[in-house]
Design a protein around this motif. Structure first.
Motif, mmCIF file in Angstrom:
data_model
loop_
_atom_site.group_PDB
_atom_site.id
_atom_site.type_symbol
_atom_site.label_atom_id
_atom_site.label_comp_id
_atom_site.label_asym_id
_atom_site.label_seq_id
_atom_site.Cartn_x
_atom_site.Cartn_y
_atom_site.Cartn_z
ATOM 1 N N LEU A 170 39.595 38.503 35.910
ATOM 2 C CA LEU A 170 39.770 37.826 37.194
ATOM 3 C C LEU A 170 39.153 38.404 38.406
ATOM 4 C CD1 LEU A 170 43.305 35.967 36.810
ATOM 5 C CD2 LEU A 170 40.965 34.815 36.857
ATOM 6 N N GLU A 171 39.558 39.894 38.226
ATOM 7 C CA GLU A 171 38.844 40.711 39.347
ATOM 8 C C GLU A 171 37.664 40.702 39.479
ATOM 9 O OE1 GLU A 171 37.761 44.173 41.468
ATOM 10 O OE2 GLU A 171 37.911 44.052 39.090
ATOM 11 N N MET A 172 36.964 40.433 38.453
ATOM 12 C CA MET A 172 35.421 40.527 38.497
ATOM 13 C C MET A 172 34.633 39.116 38.315
ATOM 14 S SD MET A 172 34.503 43.837 35.829
ATOM 15 C CE MET A 172 35.650 42.994 34.506
ATOM 16 N N THR A 173 35.472 38.300 38.539
ATOM 17 C CA THR A 173 35.066 36.788 38.645
ATOM 18 C C THR A 173 34.322 36.386 40.014
ATOM 19 O OG1 THR A 173 36.484 36.046 36.881
ATOM 20 C CG2 THR A 173 35.435 34.383 37.923
ATOM 21 N N TYR A 174 33.300 35.772 40.098
ATOM 22 C CA TYR A 174 32.653 35.730 41.326
ATOM 23 C C TYR A 174 32.382 36.795 42.567
ATOM 24 C CZ TYR A 174 33.831 30.758 39.781
ATOM 25 O OH TYR A 174 33.706 29.789 38.921
ATOM 26 N N GLY A 175 32.625 37.826 41.669
ATOM 27 C CA GLY A 175 32.485 39.271 42.618
ATOM 28 C C GLY A 175 33.422 40.002 42.352
ATOM 29 N N ASP A 176 33.215 41.452 42.167
ATOM 30 C CA ASP A 176 34.447 42.448 42.085
ATOM 31 C C ASP A 176 34.697 42.966 43.445
ATOM 32 O OD1 ASP A 176 32.214 44.274 42.722
ATOM 33 O OD2 ASP A 176 32.207 44.951 40.810
#
Length: 371
Positions: free
Chosen positions: A345-351
């Protein structure tokens, strides 16, 4: 200002929580991962609960509810680490509802609301590095319609979806198209992801497409912001459950004849986990409440929220594993799945680093100056 949830929102939360507790146990999830990371039957159950229709306008068969209601749902789905990407229905409802011609809305939104058609966002390109204004996909006019040539990566359940929202350049300007999975020239290659869910590579070779809007960048920014707000809410649910699981473990695990929850150092670390959870929760609320603001304000607010949620997810996930010791990294124990879910989740749509750059770029000259 009243920050309490309404009675309807509390009932919605309770209904989703009951479904997660009863129908989406950890054993059910493990079986779903082994079966491929996505289930049409589970998607149908979400539709039966009315969740796929949640944010679709009433005129098109939806419930017409708002961002806070979607946030409540995503928190509860996060508690169960539900694999099916319900956020894609929220993204589709928002983008088509605000940007698509009426005919396109009438064709697709009722099907999305009923759970009959799954439309997912396919925006990621290999060289984009989370930048939404970088697009190599091309679209051309083809008689009365359009044709799209594109390669998109990490498309949620891409090989199971019915259609895709695809950004592509039309006459040098980024536009947004809807491409059906059954269209000529469309191919997908599915694979499992780190958290057990499913994604795919999408290839369109001159595929017939429906134009959603020529203002593709604005539509894509809205789509990603809705997705990011959903990520924030889902992460809150995962973190909350990870903290509860860790607290139970600390109260049960004994050393020197006493529960390790009595050790002061571990109590302090648990308190820090709780603090990070609540910081993340408050910024998740902030993100959802800002979705209705003008684009510049909305984008700045979402980036701020994602920076804090990134910090919270990383801290809570790491501490949960460490406080469990060796068992925390085993596949048979749930906390390792919490950690993997939070990491993805932390890397979804931008980290977090990307969003920190967004916050920096959008700071005004008077930032930090008292007037």
């Amino acid at each position: 200002m009243d920050f309490n949830f309404s009675e309807d929102q509390q009932q919605l939360r309770d209904a989703v929580r009951r479904w997660v507790d009863k129908a989406y146990t950890f054993e059910h999830r493990r079986a779903a991962v082994k079966a491929g990371g996505f289930s049409r039957d589970t998607w149908a159950e979400l539709a039966d609960l009315g969740l796929t229709a949640l944010t679709v306008p009433e005129a098109h068969g939806g419930l017409g509810l708002g961002a806070v209601d979607a946030m409540v749902v995503m928190e509860e789905l996060g508690r169960g680490m539900v694999l099916e990407p319900l956020a894609q229905a929220f993204i589709t409802g928002a983008v088509l509802g605000q940007f698509a011609p009426e005919a396109v809305q009438a064709q697709w939104l009722p099907r999305v609301a009923a759970g009959e058609s799954i439309v997912v966002l396919a925006q990621q390109e290999r060289r984009a590095r989370y930048r939404l204004d970088r697009c190599e996909a091309q679209a051309t006019r083809n008689g009365a319609g359009y044709a799209v040539t594109a390669r998109k990566s990490i498309v949620p359940i891409g090989d199971k979806a019915d259609a895709f929202l695809v950004p592509a350049l039309l006459d040098g300007q980024q536009a947004l198209f809807l491409v059906e999975a059954s269209a000529e020239g469309v191919s997908t290659q599915g694979y499992g992801t780190q958290d057990g869910s499913r994604a795919a590579e999408l290839q369109c070779n001159g595929s017939p497409a429906t134009l959603v809007t020529t203002d593709g960048l604005s539509a894509l920014e809205l789509a990603v912001d809705v997705g990011s707000a959903s990520v924030c809410a889902e992460a809150v649910g995962v973190m909350e459950q990870a903290l509860l699981t860790t607290a139970d473990y600390l109260n049960q695990r004994k050393q020197f004849g006493v529960a390790i929850a009595s050790f002061q150092a571990l109590r302090h670390r648990s308190a820090d986990m709780k603090m990070q959870l609540e910081l993340g929760r408050s910024m998740s609320y902030y993100a959802s409440l800002q979705l209705g603001q003008p684009a510049e304000t909305r984008r700045r607010s979402i980036a701020r929220a994602r920076v804090q949620l990134g910090q919270s997810m990383r801290y809570v996930g790491q501490q949960a594993v460490q406080l469990h010791g060796g068992i925390g990294v085993t596949d048979e124990y749930i906390i390792s799945h919490h950690f993997k879910k939070l990491t993805q989740l932390e890397m979804t749509y931008g980290d977090s680093l990307h969003h920190l750059g967004e916050v920096s770029a959008r700071m005004r000259e008077t930032a930090g100056v008292m007037e």
